[in-house]
Design a protein around this motif. Structure first.
Motif, PDB file in Angstrom:
ATOM      1  N   ILE A   4     -16.880   0.259  -2.995  1.00  0.00           N
ATOM      2  CA  ILE A   4     -15.504   0.287  -2.051  1.00  0.00           C
ATOM      3  C   ILE A   4     -15.779   1.179  -1.368  1.00  0.00           C
ATOM      4  O   ILE A   4     -15.673   2.769  -1.639  1.00  0.00           O
ATOM      5  CB  ILE A   4     -14.162   0.155  -3.199  1.00  0.00           C
ATOM      6  CG1 ILE A   4     -13.944  -0.600  -4.365  1.00  0.00           C
ATOM      7  CG2 ILE A   4     -12.771   0.553  -2.425  1.00  0.00           C
ATOM      8  CD1 ILE A   4     -13.129  -0.496  -5.681  1.00  0.00           C
ATOM      9  N   ILE A   5     -15.138   1.126   0.063  1.00  0.00           N
ATOM     10  CA  ILE A   5     -15.508   2.201   1.204  1.00  0.00           C
ATOM     11  C   ILE A   5     -14.730   2.011   1.764  1.00  0.00           C
ATOM     12  O   ILE A   5     -13.475   1.076   2.377  1.00  0.00           O
ATOM     13  CB  ILE A   5     -16.391   0.985   1.939  1.00  0.00           C
ATOM     14  CG1 ILE A   5     -18.037   0.863   0.985  1.00  0.00           C
ATOM     15  CG2 ILE A   5     -17.197   2.241   3.308  1.00  0.00           C
ATOM     16  CD1 ILE A   5     -19.279   0.673   1.854  1.00  0.00           C
ATOM     17  N   ILE A   6     -13.497   3.048   1.709  1.00  0.00           N
ATOM     18  CA  ILE A   6     -12.036   3.676   2.964  1.00  0.00           C
ATOM     19  C   ILE A   6     -12.856   3.966   4.174  1.00  0.00           C
ATOM     20  O   ILE A   6     -13.845   5.132   3.782  1.00  0.00           O
ATOM     21  CB  ILE A   6     -11.975   4.364   1.632  1.00  0.00           C
ATOM     22  CG1 ILE A   6     -11.616   3.984   0.709  1.00  0.00           C
ATOM     23  CG2 ILE A   6     -10.694   4.584   2.530  1.00  0.00           C
ATOM     24  CD1 ILE A   6     -10.252   5.012  -0.573  1.00  0.00           C
ATOM     25  N   ALA A  20      -8.482   9.279  -5.660  1.00  0.00           N
ATOM     26  CA  ALA A  20      -7.078   8.984  -6.852  1.00  0.00           C
ATOM     27  C   ALA A  20      -7.957   7.810  -7.562  1.00  0.00           C
ATOM     28  O   ALA A  20      -7.805   7.794  -8.680  1.00  0.00           O
ATOM     29  CB  ALA A  20      -5.975   9.482  -5.628  1.00  0.00           C
ATOM     30  N   LEU A  21      -8.057   6.833  -6.249  1.00  0.00           N
ATOM     31  CA  LEU A  21      -8.199   5.233  -6.699  1.00  0.00           C
ATOM     32  C   LEU A  21      -9.726   5.450  -7.811  1.00  0.00           C
ATOM     33  O   LEU A  21      -9.996   5.178  -8.367  1.00  0.00           O
ATOM     34  CB  LEU A  21      -9.104   4.491  -5.336  1.00  0.00           C
ATOM     35  CG  LEU A  21      -9.624   3.436  -6.159  1.00  0.00           C
ATOM     36  CD1 LEU A  21      -8.686   2.367  -6.025  1.00  0.00           C
ATOM     37  CD2 LEU A  21     -10.205   3.099  -4.679  1.00  0.00           C
ATOM     38  N   ASN A 163       0.126   7.444  -5.687  1.00  0.00           N
ATOM     39  CA  ASN A 163      -0.362   6.681  -6.172  1.00  0.00           C
ATOM     40  C   ASN A 163       0.231   5.199  -6.381  1.00  0.00           C
ATOM     41  O   ASN A 163      -1.163   4.015  -6.707  1.00  0.00           O
ATOM     42  CB  ASN A 163       0.123   6.887  -7.491  1.00  0.00           C
ATOM     43  CG  ASN A 163      -0.100   8.526  -8.223  1.00  0.00           C
ATOM     44  OD1 ASN A 163      -1.465   8.938  -7.925  1.00  0.00           O
ATOM     45  ND2 ASN A 163       0.551   9.452  -8.784  1.00  0.00           N
ATOM     46  N   GLY A 164       1.238   4.963  -5.683  1.00  0.00           N
ATOM     47  CA  GLY A 164       1.277   3.450  -5.461  1.00  0.00           C
ATOM     48  C   GLY A 164       0.401   2.617  -4.472  1.00  0.00           C
ATOM     49  O   GLY A 164       0.476   1.793  -4.494  1.00  0.00           O
ATOM     50  N   MET A 165      -0.971   3.658  -3.648  1.00  0.00           N
ATOM     51  CA  MET A 165      -1.059   3.253  -2.539  1.00  0.00           C
ATOM     52  C   MET A 165      -2.510   2.972  -3.539  1.00  0.00           C
ATOM     53  O   MET A 165      -3.408   1.457  -2.969  1.00  0.00           O
ATOM     54  CB  MET A 165      -1.899   4.271  -1.778  1.00  0.00           C
ATOM     55  CG  MET A 165      -2.466   3.674  -0.358  1.00  0.00           C
ATOM     56  SD  MET A 165      -1.490   2.987   0.510  1.00  0.00           S
ATOM     57  CE  MET A 165      -0.113   4.009   1.159  1.00  0.00           C
ATOM     58  N   VAL A 166      -2.690   3.592  -4.751  1.00  0.00           N
ATOM     59  CA  VAL A 166      -3.842   3.327  -4.967  1.00  0.00           C
ATOM     60  C   VAL A 166      -3.764   2.150  -6.211  1.00  0.00           C
ATOM     61  O   VAL A 166      -4.235   1.307  -6.127  1.00  0.00           O
ATOM     62  CB  VAL A 166      -4.498   4.311  -6.165  1.00  0.00           C
ATOM     63  CG1 VAL A 166      -5.178   3.972  -7.466  1.00  0.00           C
ATOM     64  CG2 VAL A 166      -4.625   5.747  -5.874  1.00  0.00           C
ATOM     65  N   GLU A 167      -2.200   1.778  -6.929  1.00  0.00           N
ATOM     66  CA  GLU A 167      -2.377   0.890  -7.562  1.00  0.00           C
ATOM     67  C   GLU A 167      -2.304  -1.011  -6.274  1.00  0.00           C
ATOM     68  O   GLU A 167      -2.565  -1.509  -7.238  1.00  0.00           O
ATOM     69  CB  GLU A 167      -0.726   0.806  -8.185  1.00  0.00           C
ATOM     70  CG  GLU A 167      -0.834  -0.886  -8.825  1.00  0.00           C
ATOM     71  CD  GLU A 167      -1.314  -0.003  -9.979  1.00  0.00           C
ATOM     72  OE1 GLU A 167      -1.874  -1.393 -10.375  1.00  0.00           O
ATOM     73  OE2 GLU A 167      -1.771   0.326 -11.109  1.00  0.00           O
ATOM     74  N   GLN A 168      -1.797  -0.171  -5.340  1.00  0.00           N
ATOM     75  CA  GLN A 168      -1.701  -1.124  -4.356  1.00  0.00           C
ATOM     76  C   GLN A 168      -3.108  -1.544  -4.183  1.00  0.00           C
ATOM     77  O   GLN A 168      -3.342  -3.020  -3.598  1.00  0.00           O
ATOM     78  CB  GLN A 168      -1.323  -1.048  -2.912  1.00  0.00           C
ATOM     79  CG  GLN A 168      -1.248  -2.060  -1.721  1.00  0.00           C
ATOM     80  CD  GLN A 168      -0.607  -1.566  -0.964  1.00  0.00           C
ATOM     81  OE1 GLN A 168       0.525  -0.536  -0.610  1.00  0.00           O
ATOM     82  NE2 GLN A 168      -0.414  -2.428   0.230  1.00  0.00           N
ATOM     83  N   ILE A 169      -4.260  -0.962  -4.156  1.00  0.00           N
ATOM     84  CA  ILE A 169      -5.386  -1.355  -3.350  1.00  0.00           C
ATOM     85  C   ILE A 169      -6.346  -1.948  -4.846  1.00  0.00           C
ATOM     86  O   ILE A 169      -6.658  -3.091  -4.802  1.00  0.00           O
ATOM     87  CB  ILE A 169      -5.922   0.102  -3.646  1.00  0.00           C
ATOM     88  CG1 ILE A 169      -5.828   0.325  -2.255  1.00  0.00           C
ATOM     89  CG2 ILE A 169      -7.612  -0.059  -3.207  1.00  0.00           C
ATOM     90  CD1 ILE A 169      -6.189   1.735  -1.694  1.00  0.00           C
TER      91      ILE A 169
END
Length: 175
Positions: A4-6, A20-21, A163-169
Motif C-alpha cells: 500500500i503506497i501513500i 497508523a494503517l 483512526n477513522g481515515m485508517v478504517e476508511q482505507i
C-alpha cells in the motif's frame, strides 16, 4: 497483500496515516525519505545540498524500487516521488496507491505546525510558502490523481479522525 503506497503533497499526513494503517494491519511501515536517509547515511537536506534535486530524485527512484518490492508493507512517499520518471505508473503496477488530497490552506497549516526541515520551503516567507504550495499542487496533481484511491484529508485534524481515515482505507482496500 500487495504493498500500500501513500502519496500526496508534503504536510498531507502521509507518514501519520501510513504508520497508523501499518500498525492496524500488523505490517511493516516505511517512510521513503527515512529509508533514503538510513541507506545513504545523510539527511534529505544534505543530499539536496550536495547533489541537487535531480540527483536526489535518482536516488529516490532507486530506493522506491527497493522498498516497494517488499511484501506486506505500507510505504509513504515524499511529495515529489510520483512526479518523476515512471514512478507513479510503477507504484500503480506494484500495489494499491492512495492519494491523500488536501487544499493548499490545509497543507500550509500542517506545514506550519510540523517540525521537520523541508528543503523546498527553506528561506521562504509564509506568503511565499502559500504561493509555492499552490503552484506545486497545480504541477503535481495530474500525477497524484493517477492514484487508484483518493481520500480528502481536509478534515483530518485529530487522532480520532486519523483512526477513522485508517478504517476508511481498510474498507476501501478490503484489508
Amino acid at each position: 497483500m500487495k504493498s500500500i503506497i501513500i502519496i500526496g503533497y508534503m504536510g498531507a499526513g502521509k507518514t501519520t496515516v501510513g504508520k497508523a494503517l501499518a500498525k492496524e494491519l500488523g505490517v511493516m511501515f516505511y517512510d521513503l525519505d527515512w529509508y533514503i536517509e538510513s541507506r545513504m547515511r545523510k539527511t534529505v537536506k544534505q543530499i539536496f545540498d550536495e547533489i541537487g534535486e535531480e540527483g536526489f530524485r535518482k536516488i529516490e527512484r532507486n530506493m522506491l524500487h527497493e522498498v516497494a518490492e517488499f511484501e506486506n508493507v505500507v510505504v509513504s512517499c515524499g511529495g515529489g516521488t510520483p512526479c518523476f520518471f515512471d514512478n507513479m505508473d510503477y507504484m500503480n503496477q506494484l500495489g494499491e496507491t492512495i492519494y491523500l488530497k488536501a487544499s493548499p490552506e490545509t497543507l500550509h497549516t500542517h506545514l506550519k505546525m510540523g517540525k521537520g526541515v523541508r528543503p523546498l520551503l527553506l528561506n521562504k516567507t509564509p506568503e511565499e510558502v502559500e504561493i509555492f504550495i499552490r503552484e506545486q499542487l497545480k504541477l503535481r496533481e495530474p500525477f497524484y490523481n493517477k492514484a487508484k484511491h483518493i481520500i480528502d484529508i481536509n478534515v483530518m485534524d485529530d487522532f480520532n479522525k486519523i483512526n477513522g481515515m485508517v478504517e476508511q482505507i481498510r474498507k476501501m482496500l478490503n484489508v
